[in-house]
Enzyme design. Structure first.
Site, PDB file in Angstrom:
ATOM      1  N   GLY A  58      73.531  18.676  30.452  1.00 20.02           N
ATOM      2  CA  GLY A  58      73.483  17.807  29.270  1.00 20.02           C
ATOM      3  C   GLY A  58      74.824  17.868  28.575  1.00 20.02           C
ATOM      4  O   GLY A  58      75.853  17.630  29.193  1.00 20.02           O
ATOM      5  N   GLU A  59      74.815  18.234  27.310  1.00 16.69           N
ATOM      6  CA  GLU A  59      76.056  18.311  26.540  1.00 16.69           C
ATOM      7  C   GLU A  59      76.154  19.729  25.979  1.00 16.69           C
ATOM      8  O   GLU A  59      75.397  20.104  25.080  1.00 16.69           O
ATOM      9  CB  GLU A  59      75.989  17.243  25.431  1.00 16.69           C
ATOM     10  CG  GLU A  59      77.333  16.810  24.933  1.00 16.69           C
ATOM     11  CD  GLU A  59      78.343  16.528  26.028  1.00 16.69           C
ATOM     12  OE1 GLU A  59      78.072  15.689  26.908  1.00 16.69           O
ATOM     13  OE2 GLU A  59      79.418  17.158  26.013  1.00 16.69           O
ATOM     14  N   SER A  60      77.106  20.506  26.520  1.00 14.27           N
ATOM     15  CA  SER A  60      77.165  21.920  26.163  1.00 14.27           C
ATOM     16  C   SER A  60      77.428  22.146  24.680  1.00 14.27           C
ATOM     17  O   SER A  60      76.871  23.067  24.077  1.00 14.27           O
ATOM     18  CB  SER A  60      78.224  22.623  27.019  1.00 14.27           C
ATOM     19  OG  SER A  60      79.460  21.957  26.928  1.00 14.27           O
ATOM     20  N   CYS A  90      75.421  22.943  35.139  1.00 14.40           N
ATOM     21  CA  CYS A  90      76.407  22.034  34.540  1.00 14.40           C
ATOM     22  C   CYS A  90      76.715  22.446  33.098  1.00 14.40           C
ATOM     23  O   CYS A  90      77.360  23.473  32.896  1.00 14.40           O
ATOM     24  CB  CYS A  90      75.912  20.592  34.663  1.00 14.40           C
ATOM     25  SG  CYS A  90      77.237  19.401  34.522  1.00 14.40           S
ATOM     26  N   ARG A 122      86.254  21.521  31.922  1.00 15.92           N
ATOM     27  CA  ARG A 122      85.189  20.526  31.718  1.00 15.92           C
ATOM     28  C   ARG A 122      85.616  19.197  32.330  1.00 15.92           C
ATOM     29  O   ARG A 122      86.795  18.877  32.398  1.00 15.92           O
ATOM     30  CB  ARG A 122      84.910  20.336  30.220  1.00 15.92           C
ATOM     31  CG  ARG A 122      84.165  21.505  29.621  1.00 15.92           C
ATOM     32  CD  ARG A 122      83.940  21.335  28.134  1.00 15.92           C
ATOM     33  NE  ARG A 122      82.961  20.292  27.823  1.00 15.92           N
ATOM     34  CZ  ARG A 122      82.656  19.927  26.583  1.00 15.92           C
ATOM     35  NH1 ARG A 122      83.249  20.485  25.556  1.00 15.92           N
ATOM     36  NH2 ARG A 122      81.767  18.979  26.373  1.00 15.92           N
ATOM     37  N   ILE A 151      77.625  15.275  37.759  1.00 18.29           N
ATOM     38  CA  ILE A 151      77.719  14.276  36.683  1.00 18.29           C
ATOM     39  C   ILE A 151      78.641  14.836  35.604  1.00 18.29           C
ATOM     40  O   ILE A 151      78.299  15.820  34.946  1.00 18.29           O
ATOM     41  CB  ILE A 151      76.318  13.988  36.081  1.00 18.29           C
ATOM     42  CG1 ILE A 151      75.328  13.552  37.171  1.00 18.29           C
ATOM     43  CG2 ILE A 151      76.415  12.942  34.976  1.00 18.29           C
ATOM     44  CD1 ILE A 151      73.877  13.527  36.702  1.00 18.29           C
ATOM     45  N   ARG A 152      79.795  14.256  35.449  1.00 17.98           N
ATOM     46  CA  ARG A 152      80.807  14.817  34.522  1.00 17.98           C
ATOM     47  C   ARG A 152      80.862  16.335  34.696  1.00 17.98           C
ATOM     48  O   ARG A 152      80.824  17.103  33.738  1.00 17.98           O
ATOM     49  CB  ARG A 152      80.476  14.469  33.062  1.00 17.98           C
ATOM     50  CG  ARG A 152      80.667  13.004  32.727  1.00 17.98           C
ATOM     51  CD  ARG A 152      80.380  12.719  31.268  1.00 17.98           C
ATOM     52  NE  ARG A 152      79.010  13.056  30.939  1.00 17.98           N
ATOM     53  CZ  ARG A 152      78.645  13.908  30.001  1.00 17.98           C
ATOM     54  NH1 ARG A 152      79.544  14.540  29.275  1.00 17.98           N
ATOM     55  NH2 ARG A 152      77.377  14.143  29.778  1.00 17.98           N
ATOM     56  N   HIS A 187      73.744  19.697  39.476  1.00 15.19           N
ATOM     57  CA  HIS A 187      72.404  19.685  38.867  1.00 15.19           C
ATOM     58  C   HIS A 187      71.325  19.888  39.920  1.00 15.19           C
ATOM     59  O   HIS A 187      70.775  18.904  40.424  1.00 15.19           O
ATOM     60  CB  HIS A 187      72.145  18.326  38.208  1.00 15.19           C
ATOM     61  CG  HIS A 187      72.976  18.048  37.006  1.00 15.19           C
ATOM     62  ND1 HIS A 187      72.540  18.273  35.720  1.00 15.19           N
ATOM     63  CD2 HIS A 187      74.227  17.560  36.892  1.00 15.19           C
ATOM     64  CE1 HIS A 187      73.475  17.942  34.866  1.00 15.19           C
ATOM     65  NE2 HIS A 187      74.518  17.503  35.542  1.00 15.19           N
ATOM     66  N   GLU A 189      68.381  20.507  39.501  1.00 10.30           N
ATOM     67  CA  GLU A 189      67.125  19.921  38.991  1.00 10.30           C
ATOM     68  C   GLU A 189      67.011  18.442  39.336  1.00 10.30           C
ATOM     69  O   GLU A 189      65.956  17.840  39.157  1.00 10.30           O
ATOM     70  CB  GLU A 189      67.012  20.133  37.466  1.00 10.30           C
ATOM     71  CG  GLU A 189      68.033  19.411  36.606  1.00 10.30           C
ATOM     72  CD  GLU A 189      69.369  20.147  36.463  1.00 10.30           C
ATOM     73  OE1 GLU A 189      69.661  21.031  37.296  1.00 10.30           O
ATOM     74  OE2 GLU A 189      70.117  19.815  35.540  1.00 10.30           O
TER      75      GLU A 189
END
Ligand code: GLN
Length: 215
Positions: A58-60, A90, A122, A151-152, A187, A189
């Site tokens: 997600g967004e760390s 991630c 990152r 993903i990113r 990821h 998941e």
């Protein structure tokens, strides 16, 4: 120690692919025929009741800021230092690192847990529209390579001597382990392959058993 009857895996529930990690862990439990539970966790007292933890992609920055506001970060760190197994995927791996950089803005001033002795770049593989999948050899989960969904995604640029490199892609480190802490740049998941989640479940079952023996 977890007071629950079954082995319980927590998924940090502030932001990111929480449901996907719950589903992947449930799949792992059922494939392993382990009678366990998966619980979304946010607050300090919940961190005391789990045997393993997943920090989702997600967004760390968002996730660690919210975890800090709820005073959950110190309890997570305490449980990790007690040996509780953790999987960071991630953004989750970024949270577990000790330093993080971005090629554009330099060192990011985000809150990091430092449980993995690694430095992170990152967005090392480009931005959202440069997301990709790749077959990643990863002996920890068996002979067949793992479908890595990036993903990113970050990459590990430095790893301390206690850090084991679990996987590389294009000569960059994309999965690591330091004792009870595993981080992946991709990821698991999202790949439909539960082998990495199964590995975490196995570690959590062992951790729970060892705690019972020692208490
Ligand atoms: N780039 C994101 C971060 O820094 C991680 C991306 C992801 O988890 N898919 O948090």
């Amino acid at each position: 120690m977890s007071g629950a009857k079954k082995v319980t895996i927590g998924v940090l529930g502030f932001q990111g692919d929480i449901e996907e990690n719950v589903a992947a862990t449930e799949q792992a439990l059922s494939e392993m025929e382990v009678d366990g539970a998966v619980q979304v966790v946010r607050y300090p007292e919940e961190m005391e009741k789990i045997d393993g933890l997943i920090l989702p992609g997600g967004e760390s920055t968002v996730q660690s800021t919210l975890a800090a506001i709820q005073h959950s970060l110190p309890v997570m760190k305490k449980r990790i230092s007690e040996g509780m197994p953790v999987l960071g995927t991630c953004a989750g791996m970024i949270m577990l690192s000790k330093r993080a950089f971005d090629r554009v803005i330099g060192e990011t001033k985000q809150k990091l847990m430092g449980d993995l002795d690694i430095v992170i770049e990152r967005n090392a593989f480009g931005r959202q529209n440069e997301s990709f999948e790749a077959d990643i050899p990863m002996a920890m989960v068996g002979e067949d390579s793992f479908k890595g969904v990036f993903i990113r995604a970050p990459a590990v640029t430095e790893a301390g001597k206690d850090v084991e490199v679990l996987a590389k892609f294009n000569n960059r480190i994309v999965a690591v382990r330091q004792k009870n802490v595993i981080g992946t740049a991709f990821h698991p998941e999202l790949s439909g392959d539960s082998r990495i989640h199964r590995h975490l479940v196995k570690m959590a079952v062992d951790f729970r058993r060892d705690q019972k023996i020692n208490n």
